[in-house]
Design an enzyme around this catalytic site. Structure first.
Site, PDB file in Angstrom:
ATOM      1  N   CYS A 153     -62.082  11.859   8.352  1.00 13.95           N
ATOM      2  CA  CYS A 153     -62.336  12.534   7.083  1.00 13.95           C
ATOM      3  C   CYS A 153     -62.887  11.499   6.117  1.00 13.95           C
ATOM      4  O   CYS A 153     -62.260  10.470   5.879  1.00 13.95           O
ATOM      5  CB  CYS A 153     -61.054  13.148   6.527  1.00 13.95           C
ATOM      6  SG  CYS A 153     -61.229  13.765   4.834  1.00 13.95           S
ATOM      7  N   HIS A 193     -69.902  20.193  12.161  1.00 17.44           N
ATOM      8  CA  HIS A 193     -70.186  20.832  10.878  1.00 17.44           C
ATOM      9  C   HIS A 193     -71.318  21.834  11.010  1.00 17.44           C
ATOM     10  O   HIS A 193     -72.299  21.593  11.725  1.00 17.44           O
ATOM     11  CB  HIS A 193     -70.562  19.785   9.830  1.00 17.44           C
ATOM     12  CG  HIS A 193     -69.466  18.808   9.553  1.00 17.44           C
ATOM     13  ND1 HIS A 193     -68.495  19.022   8.602  1.00 17.44           N
ATOM     14  CD2 HIS A 193     -69.167  17.618  10.135  1.00 17.44           C
ATOM     15  CE1 HIS A 193     -67.655  17.999   8.600  1.00 17.44           C
ATOM     16  NE2 HIS A 193     -68.049  17.141   9.523  1.00 17.44           N
ATOM     17  N   GLU A 222     -62.999  24.109   5.427  1.00 22.78           N
ATOM     18  CA  GLU A 222     -62.690  23.116   6.447  1.00 22.78           C
ATOM     19  C   GLU A 222     -61.925  23.720   7.622  1.00 22.78           C
ATOM     20  O   GLU A 222     -61.018  24.542   7.431  1.00 22.78           O
ATOM     21  CB  GLU A 222     -61.874  21.957   5.860  1.00 22.78           C
ATOM     22  CG  GLU A 222     -62.705  20.961   5.077  1.00 22.78           C
ATOM     23  CD  GLU A 222     -61.995  19.644   4.885  1.00 22.78           C
ATOM     24  OE1 GLU A 222     -61.577  19.034   5.894  1.00 22.78           O
ATOM     25  OE2 GLU A 222     -61.857  19.216   3.726  1.00 22.78           O
ATOM     26  N   CYS A 225     -65.142  17.410   1.077  1.00 21.97           N
ATOM     27  CA  CYS A 225     -65.088  17.038   2.494  1.00 21.97           C
ATOM     28  C   CYS A 225     -66.125  15.944   2.699  1.00 21.97           C
ATOM     29  O   CYS A 225     -67.327  16.193   2.584  1.00 21.97           O
ATOM     30  CB  CYS A 225     -65.392  18.243   3.388  1.00 21.97           C
ATOM     31  SG  CYS A 225     -65.495  17.835   5.153  1.00 21.97           S
ATOM     32  N   GLY A 247     -68.296  16.339   5.790  1.00 21.20           N
ATOM     33  CA  GLY A 247     -69.150  17.492   5.533  1.00 21.20           C
ATOM     34  C   GLY A 247     -70.268  17.164   4.561  1.00 21.20           C
ATOM     35  O   GLY A 247     -71.409  17.603   4.732  1.00 21.20           O
TER      36      GLY A 247
END
Length: 286
Positions: free
Chosen positions: A80, A171, A220, A229, A232
């Site tokens: 992350c 993603h 998410e 994110c 992301g």
């Protein structure tokens, strides 16, 4: 569930993406068999601490330090981007690893972080998020196409132009005219669990404001709507660059705050540096 009495942790956030962080660099604190249940409890916003995930600091034989992350549903995530900035702040402030440049072992590979200091206080974190892949088997995505870039995907009552990408985790990036008009609570979970994505997927709706500025919202995988994110956002700027919508330097607005990115190309692949803050909310003990 195991007795958590005496458990020490820190609550942190990266532009609103919030985590509990537990130090296991000198030994196991939460047994592996209990980690999923404990993380579900810690992330619960009514009965626990509340958060978008739980981060664990571990020792590493291949990097300066090791990192693990668990989602609110108890599943383990590869990485992350907002979490790793919080992680770097935590290990620096706690004197676990007092280095302004560090390598971190994650399930998405080894990441390099550079810390900017003011009066010996960490203020900004620059992370080499690594290179991306658009290959559908590596995302993974059930498709006959080698890459799914701007492809049509029917979801409920709409057809979206979607690009699938992985930066160590998967993603789905969808550019729209106005992110404020997207019903993310309707379409986010439907795309996350779509049959095309056997391991589920993170979902992002993006508005390109200019070649150097964008705005995004996120659903998410394993967490639902979040304020930010990092992986992301990284995927978003890379896809935007691939589609010709963004240049190399991008300011991205997320509901929780802003992140800056610098795109680079390496070995015919596209990668990005991400820079942003991390904030300590409080230190706690059960």
């Amino acid at each position: 569930m195991m007795d958590l009495k005496g458990l020490k942790f820190s609550k942190m956030h990266g532009i609103g993406n919030d985590f509990s962080i537990i130090d296991e660099s000198e030994g196991i604190v939460i047994p592996e068999s209990d980690k999923a249940e404990v993380c579900r409890f810690l992330c619960h916003r009514n009965f626990g601490v509340g958060g978008d995930g739980v981060l664990f600091v571990e020792s590493s034989e291949v990097a300066d330090i090791g990192y693990r992350m668990f989602n609110p549903d108890g599943s383990e995530a590869e990485m992350c981007g907002n979490g790793i900035r919080c992680f770097a702040d935590f290990v620096y402030r706690k004197n676990i690893l007092k280095q302004e440049k560090m390598t971190v072992e994650t399930k998405a590979g080894i990441k390099t972080i550079e810390i900017s200091l003011e009066n010996d206080e960490p203020v900004l974190f620059k992370v080499d998020m690594g290179i991306s892949t658009f290959k559908t088997p590596e995302i993974p995505m059930n498709s006959d196409l080698d890459e799914f870039i701007g492809g049509k995907l029917k979801v409920l009552d709409r057809i979206f132009d979607l690009t699938a990408i992985s930066v160590g985790n998967p993603h789905a990036i969808i550019f729209v005219d106005d992110v404020d008009e997207v019903d993310i609570n309707k379409y986010g979970p439907a795309i996350e669990t779509h049959e095309f994505f056997p391991e589920k997927i993170n979902v992002h709706f993006v508005e390109a404001i200019s070649k150097n500025e964008g705005k995004m919202i996120t659903w998410e995988r394993g967490a639902g709507v979040t304020l930010a994110c990092g992986t992301g956002a990284t995927s978003t700027v890379i896809v935007g660059y691939k589609l010709g919508l963004f240049d190399e330097n991008i300011l991205l607005h997320l509901p929780g705050g802003d992140l800056n990115f610098n795109i680079y190309e390496k070995e015919k692949a596209i990668g990005a540096f991400m820079e942003g803050p991390a904030t300590l909310v409080f230190d706690g003990e059960f």
